[in-house]
Every structure is written in C-alpha cells, then in structure tokens.
Enzyme design. Structure first.
Site, PDB file in Angstrom:
ATOM      1  N   PRO A 174       0.812  -1.225   0.000  1.00 57.36           N
ATOM      2  CA  PRO A 174       0.000   0.000   0.000  1.00 57.36           C
ATOM      3  C   PRO A 174       0.847   1.278   0.000  1.00 57.36           C
ATOM      4  O   PRO A 174       0.342   2.353  -0.283  1.00 57.36           O
ATOM      5  CB  PRO A 174      -0.841  -0.114   1.279  1.00 57.36           C
ATOM      6  CG  PRO A 174      -0.196  -1.148   2.106  1.00 57.36           C
ATOM      7  CD  PRO A 174       0.594  -2.031   1.198  1.00 57.36           C
TER       8      PRO A 174
ATOM      9  N   ARG B 185      -2.198  -9.032 -20.962  1.00 61.00           N
ATOM     10  CA  ARG B 185      -3.038  -8.734 -22.130  1.00 61.00           C
ATOM     11  C   ARG B 185      -2.354  -7.783 -23.114  1.00 61.00           C
ATOM     12  O   ARG B 185      -2.809  -7.638 -24.245  1.00 61.00           O
ATOM     13  CB  ARG B 185      -4.407  -8.222 -21.711  1.00 61.00           C
ATOM     14  CG  ARG B 185      -4.382  -6.909 -20.983  1.00 61.00           C
ATOM     15  CD  ARG B 185      -5.769  -6.490 -20.531  1.00 61.00           C
ATOM     16  NE  ARG B 185      -6.629  -6.042 -21.618  1.00 61.00           N
ATOM     17  CZ  ARG B 185      -6.443  -4.911 -22.308  1.00 61.00           C
ATOM     18  NH1 ARG B 185      -5.425  -4.121 -22.011  1.00 61.00           N
ATOM     19  NH2 ARG B 185      -7.258  -4.573 -23.277  1.00 61.00           N
TER      20      ARG B 185
ATOM     21  N   GLU C  54       1.951  -5.924   8.322  1.00 59.22           N
ATOM     22  CA  GLU C  54       2.261  -4.497   8.262  1.00 59.22           C
ATOM     23  C   GLU C  54       3.333  -4.162   7.220  1.00 59.22           C
ATOM     24  O   GLU C  54       3.665  -3.000   7.019  1.00 59.22           O
ATOM     25  CB  GLU C  54       2.686  -3.973   9.639  1.00 59.22           C
ATOM     26  CG  GLU C  54       1.542  -3.890  10.638  1.00 59.22           C
ATOM     27  CD  GLU C  54       0.348  -3.082  10.128  1.00 59.22           C
ATOM     28  OE1 GLU C  54       0.545  -1.905   9.779  1.00 59.22           O
ATOM     29  OE2 GLU C  54      -0.765  -3.629  10.072  1.00 59.22           O
TER      30      GLU C  54
ATOM     31  N   ASP D  36      -7.849   0.743 -26.556  1.00 60.66           N
ATOM     32  CA  ASP D  36      -8.296   0.661 -25.176  1.00 60.66           C
ATOM     33  C   ASP D  36      -8.688   2.010 -24.615  1.00 60.66           C
ATOM     34  O   ASP D  36      -8.099   3.023 -24.922  1.00 60.66           O
ATOM     35  CB  ASP D  36      -7.176   0.122 -24.276  1.00 60.66           C
ATOM     36  CG  ASP D  36      -7.030  -1.360 -24.400  1.00 60.66           C
ATOM     37  OD1 ASP D  36      -7.893  -1.983 -25.027  1.00 60.66           O
ATOM     38  OD2 ASP D  36      -6.055  -1.886 -23.845  1.00 60.66           O
TER      39      ASP D  36
HETATM   40  C1  9D3 Z   1      -2.026   0.765   9.182  1.00 57.77           C
HETATM   41  C2  9D3 Z   1      -1.368   0.932   7.880  1.00 57.77           C
HETATM   42  N1  9D3 Z   1      -1.877   0.027   6.828  1.00 57.77           N
HETATM   43  C3  9D3 Z   1      -1.458   0.608   5.519  1.00 57.77           C
HETATM   44  C4  9D3 Z   1      -2.599   1.273   4.842  1.00 57.77           C
HETATM   45  C5  9D3 Z   1      -1.309  -1.305   7.018  1.00 57.77           C
HETATM   46  C6  9D3 Z   1      -1.519  -2.253   5.914  1.00 57.77           C
HETATM   47  C7  9D3 Z   1      -2.779  -2.457   5.361  1.00 57.77           C
HETATM   48  C8  9D3 Z   1      -2.956  -3.392   4.353  1.00 57.77           C
HETATM   49  C9  9D3 Z   1      -0.447  -2.990   5.440  1.00 57.77           C
HETATM   50  C10 9D3 Z   1      -0.657  -3.923   4.427  1.00 57.77           C
HETATM   51  C11 9D3 Z   1      -1.898  -4.109   3.887  1.00 57.77           C
HETATM   52  C12 9D3 Z   1      -2.092  -5.118   2.823  1.00 57.77           C
HETATM   53  N2  9D3 Z   1      -2.153  -4.518   1.488  1.00 57.77           N
HETATM   54  C13 9D3 Z   1      -1.293  -4.829   0.535  1.00 57.77           C
HETATM   55  O1  9D3 Z   1      -0.420  -5.650   0.760  1.00 57.77           O
HETATM   56  C14 9D3 Z   1      -1.366  -4.169  -0.760  1.00 57.77           C
HETATM   57  C15 9D3 Z   1      -2.231  -3.149  -1.254  1.00 57.77           C
HETATM   58  C16 9D3 Z   1      -3.307  -2.427  -0.663  1.00 57.77           C
HETATM   59  O2  9D3 Z   1      -3.714  -2.632   0.485  1.00 57.77           O
HETATM   60  N3  9D3 Z   1      -3.935  -1.491  -1.423  1.00 57.77           N
HETATM   61  C17 9D3 Z   1      -3.580  -1.219  -2.701  1.00 57.77           C
HETATM   62  N4  9D3 Z   1      -2.568  -1.851  -3.285  1.00 57.77           N
HETATM   63  C18 9D3 Z   1      -1.924  -2.798  -2.565  1.00 57.77           C
HETATM   64  S1  9D3 Z   1      -0.623  -3.680  -3.126  1.00 57.77           S
HETATM   65  C19 9D3 Z   1      -0.442  -4.525  -1.730  1.00 57.77           C
END
Ligand code: 9D3
Length: 260
Positions: A88, A153, A115, A168
């Site tokens: 994230p 794709r 995390e 696209d």
């Molecule tokens: C409290 C902080 N959080 C971050 C927003 C912790 C957290 C939440 C969710 C840490 C890891 C995750 C899991 N998400 C992913 O691994 C992830 C992800 C996502 O949550 N949103 C968009 N793209 C991606 S790519 C990997």
C-alpha cells in the site's frame, strides 16, 4: 513473459489463472507463471514468515530471510528482470506502468502481508514498490493478480485481434462509448438509431461525443491530459461540450498550482 509470485498463500493463484485470456496465454506459452511458497523457505522449526516489529507497535512484519531464500531459489535471472513488491506504500500501478513492465522478460512479484516487509530486504532486493489504488486490501496477492492480468493482455498474441491495445480506454485518454447489441428494442427501449444507420462517420461522431460526456461525468481528471484534434474540437463545440471541458481543465490547472 515469466511471472514469479512469492506468497504465503500459493493456493490463492489456482483458479484465477485457469480462466479466459490468461488461461489461453498460459497454454500457448505466451506467459509462464511460477507460484512460490515463502513458508517453504522459513528458517526456524515453526516455519515463521513473520515476527513482531522491533520498537513495538501494531501487527507483524515479514521476516527478511525466508523472502531472500525464496528469491535466491529462483536461480539465475535474465538481465531484463524486475523484483516488485506489492504494497500500500508503493507508487501507483496504472496503464502506463503496465506498458512499461510488459517490456521485461521476467517479473517477480512479492506479495506483502501484515504491516509490511523488513526494510533491509526491501533495500537489498526490491527494484520497485507498487500499489494498485487507494483502498486497503488484506495482502498483495490480489494486487499481483491485477498487475499480471493488465500486463499479460499487452503481450504480443495474448489478445484476439478484435481487441488491440491502442483502442483501449485509457490508452486514448477517454472512457469508451456505450455499447449496444441485439435486440434492437429491449424492455421498451430502442438502441440509438444512428448506430443502425450505416453512416460510419455519424456513428464515429456520436461515439466520440458519448465518450467525452461519460468522461466529463465520471473521470474529469482524465480530460486534463487529452489533446483534441481540430475536427474533434469542432464536434465538441457543436455539442456544447468544449466550454465545459475548457472550464474544467482550467480549474484543474489552478488546483495543481495551489498544490505546489
Ligand atoms: C495501518 C497501515 N496500513 C497501511 C494502509 C497497514 C496495511 C494495510 C494493508 C499494510 C498492508 C496491507 C495489505 N495490502 C497490501 O499488501 C497491498 C495493497 C493495498 O492494500 N492497497 C492497494 N494496493 C496494494 S498492493 C499490496
């Protein structure tokens, strides 16, 4: 293209790769996908892949050694290879990123959980960190599948000839026009007459206007980057859309100036 996916949930990838375009691309050897269980490379007898964060705090952190061992077990890598952490905190994955990544020979996706991963692993092994959007998932597995799908794709021979990448949505910068098929009248509503007229220029104009209207309504941010040809501007002026677009683009320009 070779995709290698490092995950603690290898089963996650079974059925999504067995349908439609991706299934055919696999069968025809246009893509290869290796799914690797990080847990198989755990270093302790409990096969732990995560541990508590140094310094305390919420949740768990992915340990660096199983990730590094799993990566090394992939063996020699081609020069055009990239290690991508789905997280994230990553930069946004979009169509442009898909096009860029489609040029590599091998992409190694690391699916984060908890995390996040130990920073030393990220530092030593990860080439780029990508997020698929501003929403919170439970892990990187779905994000890896999204990237795999969007990149696959684009590869030569993966799509049938009726849909080719330059047509696209997003490649041309506008949302696509509405679609209709038989029957001509559905529950009392007829398809637009112009689509049945056989007048190809009129159809193209109608669809273009519809594209711009839809984009104005749903994704005005996209219009900022669209360059219209003189002919397109004429059509837009006639349908009263040019003023709306110019007002919008000017206000977006002001917004980005205020942002810095
Ligand atoms: C409290 C902080 N959080 C971050 C927003 C912790 C957290 C939440 C969710 C840490 C890891 C995750 C899991 N998400 C992913 O691994 C992830 C992800 C996502 O949550 N949103 C968009 N793209 C991606 S790519 C990997």
């Amino acid at each position: 293209m070779i995709f290698d996916i490092l995950t603690i949930f290898p089963e996650f990838f079974a059925s999504p790769l067995q349908e439609g375009v991706i299934r055919r691309a696999l069968m025809e050897g246009k893509i290869k996908v290796g799914v690797h269980n990080i847990r198989a490379f755990a270093v302790d007898r409990h096969q732990m892949t995560d541990d508590r964060p140094f310094g305390g705090g919420e949740g768990m952190v992915m340990k660096p050694e199983p990730l590094a061992a799993c990566l090394k077990a992939l063996g020699n890598r081609p020069a055009a290879s990239r290690v991508i952490l789905l997280s994230p905190k990553g930069e946004r994955f979009n169509q442009q990123a898909a096009q860029r990544l489609a040029e590599f020979e091998q992409l190694i996706f690391i699916c984060g959980r908890y995390e996040g991963v130990d920073e030393r692993f990220r530092d030593k092994y990860v080439d780029e960190e990508l997020s698929i959007g501003d929403y919170v998932l439970t892990g990187g597995e779905l994000a890896a599948l999204v990237a795999l799908d969007a990149i696959s794709r684009l590869l030569p021979g993966v799509l049938g000839c009726e849909h080719s990448a330059p047509n696209d949505s997003f490649s041309c910068g506008l949302l696509k026009h509405k679609q209709y098929t038989r029957p001509r009248v559905f529950e009392g509503t007829a398809a637009p007459e112009v689509l049945l007229s056989g007048d190809h220029a009129a159809i193209a104009r109608h669809r273009f206007v519809e594209s711009v209207e839809l984009t104005l309504e749903r994704r005005p941010d996209l219009l900022h980057d669209v360059q219209f040809t003189p002919d397109e501007r004429k059509i837009l002026r006639k349908s009263g859309l040019l003023g709306r677009i110019e007002t919008l683009v000017n206000s977006q320009r002001n917004d980005s100036r205020h942002e810095g």
